[in-house]
Scaffold this active site. Structure first.
Site, short mmCIF file in Angstrom:
data_model
loop_
_atom_site.label_atom_id
_atom_site.label_comp_id
_atom_site.label_asym_id
_atom_site.label_seq_id
_atom_site.Cartn_x
_atom_site.Cartn_y
_atom_site.Cartn_z
N SER A 154 0.84 -1.19 0.00
CA SER A 154 -0.04 0.09 -0.05
C SER A 154 0.83 1.30 0.00
O SER A 154 1.93 1.17 0.63
CB SER A 154 -0.77 0.05 1.23
OG SER A 154 -1.47 1.24 1.49
N THR B 292 -5.64 2.98 -7.04
CA THR B 292 -7.05 2.62 -6.42
C THR B 292 -7.87 4.12 -6.65
O THR B 292 -7.25 5.03 -6.31
CB THR B 292 -6.78 2.61 -4.68
OG1 THR B 292 -5.98 1.29 -4.55
CG2 THR B 292 -8.13 2.61 -3.87
N HIS C 162 -13.54 -1.67 -1.74
CA HIS C 162 -12.79 -1.13 -0.47
C HIS C 162 -13.01 -2.15 0.71
O HIS C 162 -12.82 -1.57 1.81
CB HIS C 162 -12.45 0.23 -0.28
CG HIS C 162 -11.04 0.78 -0.03
ND1 HIS C 162 -10.50 1.40 -1.04
CD2 HIS C 162 -10.46 0.78 1.13
CE1 HIS C 162 -9.42 1.64 -0.30
NE2 HIS C 162 -9.46 1.37 0.90
N LYS D 80 -8.21 -0.29 -9.33
CA LYS D 80 -8.88 -0.87 -8.07
C LYS D 80 -10.26 -0.12 -7.53
O LYS D 80 -9.57 0.96 -7.19
CB LYS D 80 -7.91 -1.16 -7.06
CG LYS D 80 -8.38 -1.81 -5.86
CD LYS D 80 -7.42 -2.44 -4.74
CE LYS D 80 -8.05 -2.70 -3.59
NZ LYS D 80 -8.34 -1.74 -2.75
N TYR E 51 -1.79 5.77 -4.34
CA TYR E 51 -3.05 6.73 -3.95
C TYR E 51 -2.02 8.01 -4.39
O TYR E 51 -0.95 8.16 -4.19
CB TYR E 51 -3.29 7.01 -2.47
CG TYR E 51 -4.08 5.93 -1.85
CD1 TYR E 51 -5.26 5.46 -2.35
CD2 TYR E 51 -3.82 5.30 -0.49
CE1 TYR E 51 -5.91 4.68 -1.70
CE2 TYR E 51 -4.59 4.48 0.00
CZ TYR E 51 -5.53 4.11 -0.51
OH TYR E 51 -6.49 3.28 -0.02
C1 FNR Z 1 -7.76 -1.77 3.19
N1 FNR Z 1 -7.87 -1.61 1.76
C2 FNR Z 1 -6.93 -0.84 0.99
N2 FNR Z 1 -6.99 -0.77 -0.33
C3 FNR Z 1 -6.15 0.12 -0.92
O1 FNR Z 1 -6.22 0.17 -2.09
N3 FNR Z 1 -4.98 0.71 -0.21
C4 FNR Z 1 -5.23 0.67 1.14
O2 FNR Z 1 -4.14 1.50 1.66
C5 FNR Z 1 -6.16 0.10 1.94
N4 FNR Z 1 -5.89 -0.14 3.08
C6 FNR Z 1 -6.95 -0.92 3.67
C7 FNR Z 1 -6.72 -1.00 5.28
C8 FNR Z 1 -7.42 -2.09 5.79
C9 FNR Z 1 -7.19 -2.33 7.40
C10 FNR Z 1 -8.32 -2.91 5.22
C11 FNR Z 1 -9.15 -4.13 5.90
C12 FNR Z 1 -8.49 -2.67 3.73
C13 FNR Z 1 -8.85 -2.19 0.86
C14 FNR Z 1 -8.40 -3.65 0.54
O3 FNR Z 1 -7.34 -3.60 -0.32
C15 FNR Z 1 -9.28 -4.61 -0.01
O4 FNR Z 1 -10.09 -3.83 -0.98
C16 FNR Z 1 -10.22 -5.16 1.00
O5 FNR Z 1 -9.53 -5.38 2.20
C17 FNR Z 1 -10.96 -6.44 0.51
O6 FNR Z 1 -12.08 -6.82 1.54
P1 FNR Z 1 -11.65 -8.03 2.48
O7 FNR Z 1 -10.97 -8.98 1.77
O8 FNR Z 1 -10.83 -7.45 3.72
O9 FNR Z 1 -12.97 -8.27 3.14
#
Ligand code: FNR
Length: 379
Positions: free
Chosen positions: A105, A154, A274, A250, A128
């Site tokens: 990330s 994203t 997300h 994404k 980002y």
């Molecule tokens: C995320 N997600 C996320 N996505 C992204 O593009 N950049 C990021 O920094 C983050 N940070 C993030 C932190 C935490 C704690 C979570 C739980 C999620 C979203 C992540 O990439 C993904 O889309 C989801 O977590 C998918 O869903 P599940 O598998 O957690 O249900």
């Protein structure tokens, strides 16, 4: 006993202070979307084909020039350092050992050089656009020099989702622990001890930015939540000037956006909401997936994430036409419970469940999972 991912979630809840568990677990607003992702996956059913020789089942796939052990990748998750120092290194190593791609990330507090030094395997960078485009350009240049093999932009975070659990828990940026939080930390010694001598966990390390983020400027942008809201389709050309490798978007849910992405020369899509952490009113990803797949018409690979908790869930998405699935929270539960071994076990659980599901469905190769297995009566 840690038999399945729900067991891991419960164990992580016990291991972690509430503010941290809630930060991972929570979603935006009423958290309808978080629930919807899981409930809608439960509604899809598959019809098996019997009397096929399934003596050897192969879950591997080949995507974006690499071979993956199974159609699963670790989703990018920010601020993993809240779980333990150097969390992203642990995740990347576990992913490497399992033949699973790791997506770093932008909101990581381990610089991308350090990950590249300490873990091999398939590494992608999630981007980002924050605090000015120059920061993104530098990140991309570093990712290219360090052999990160794909860039994931994203697109569903023009502003941060409103996560009410975090507001209630005082989980704000910068992180200001209250007396109650400090007490909670004390009640979770196995978590707290990991930070001994390293100082309390930080969202973005503003005091010593070079140690705590990809760059000092980015740490400041993260601390101030300075997301570039002006980012639009026209700016993809700018990204392309700096990145000629595979580029994935994404956070695509609308078929028209999917069509436009193909037209713009994007290399892959990740159907994502997300994990329900941004816009609460959107459909589950498994519900949005068919519309995106139709629009893309097989022009580029479509991946999906959100609520995947069983190998059977992965088989459902693949039968619909997705090429792979990303998992977010489950990997973090594994990390919280048992570090590198925990992440490996979580991935192993997904792989074993998928392999067993395929054998019972009568499929020996991932490519065989097709619409033929979908039980349309369930629609
Ligand atoms: C995320 N997600 C996320 N996505 C992204 O593009 N950049 C990021 O920094 C983050 N940070 C993030 C932190 C935490 C704690 C979570 C739980 C999620 C979203 C992540 O990439 C993904 O889309 C989801 O977590 C998918 O869903 P599940 O598998 O957690 O249900």
């Amino acid at each position: 006993m840690l038999l399945n991912l729900d067991d891991y979630r419960r164990a992580a809840r016990r291991q972690l202070p509430r503010v941290i568990f809630d930060f991972i677990d929570g979603g935006a607003d009423a958290e309808d979307c978080v629930r919807r992702n899981i409930e809608d996956l439960g509604k899809v059913t598959l019809l098996p084909r019997q009397l096929r020789d399934v003596s050897s089942v192969d879950t591997s796939v080949s995507l974006f020039g690499h071979s993956w052990k199974s159609p699963v990748a670790l989703a990018p998750t920010g601020f993993n350092g809240l779980l333990r120092p150097g969390a992203d290194i642990v995740l990347a190593r576990a992913a490497d050992q399992m033949g699973t791609p790791f997506i770093l990330s932008t909101a990581s507090n381990v610089p991308l050089e350090q990950i590249a030094r300490q873990a091999n395997g398939i590494r992608w960078l999630q981007l980002y656009i924050m605090g000015g485009r120059r920061i993104a350009e530098q990140l991309i240049r570093r990712a290219r020099n360090l052999d990160y093999s794909a860039l994931v932009l994203t697109v569903d975070v023009a502003v941060g989702g409103h996560r009410e659990r975090d507001v209630r828990n005082g989980m704000t940026m910068p992180f200001k622990p209250s007396l109650r939080t400090m007490l909670d930390f004390g009640l979770h010694p196995s978590w707290a001890l990991r930070f001994m001598g390293k100082g309390p966990p930080k969202f973005a390390n503003l005091e010593d930015p070079d140690q705590g983020s990809h760059s000092a400027e980015l740490a400041v942008a993260l601390g101030n939540r300075q997301m570039d809201r002006s980012m639009a389709w026209d700016n993809l050309a700018w990204l392309r000037e700096h990145w000629d490798g595979p580029l994935l978007l994404k956070g695509i849910l609308h078929p028209d956006d999917a069509r436009r992405a193909v037209g713009e020369g994007v290399d892959g899509l990740i159907v994502s909401n997300h994990g329900g952490r941004q816009l609460d009113v959107v459909p589950s990803t498994i519900q949005a997936l068919p519309g995106v797949l139709d629009a893309v018409a097989k022009a580029i690979p479509v991946l999906v994430d959100g609520g995947f908790r069983r190998g059977g869930d992965i088989a459902k998405a693949l039968a619909m036409g997705a090429k792979a699935v990303l998992v977010g929270r489950p990997a973090l539960w594994g990390l919280a419970v048992a570090g590198e071994a925990g992440v490996r076990n979580v991935l192993e659980t997904f792989n074993e469940e998928l392999s067993r599901t395929m054998a019972l469905l009568g499929a020996t190769q991932v490519e065989e999972l097709s619409a033929n297995y979908l039980n349309n009566i369930q629609k």
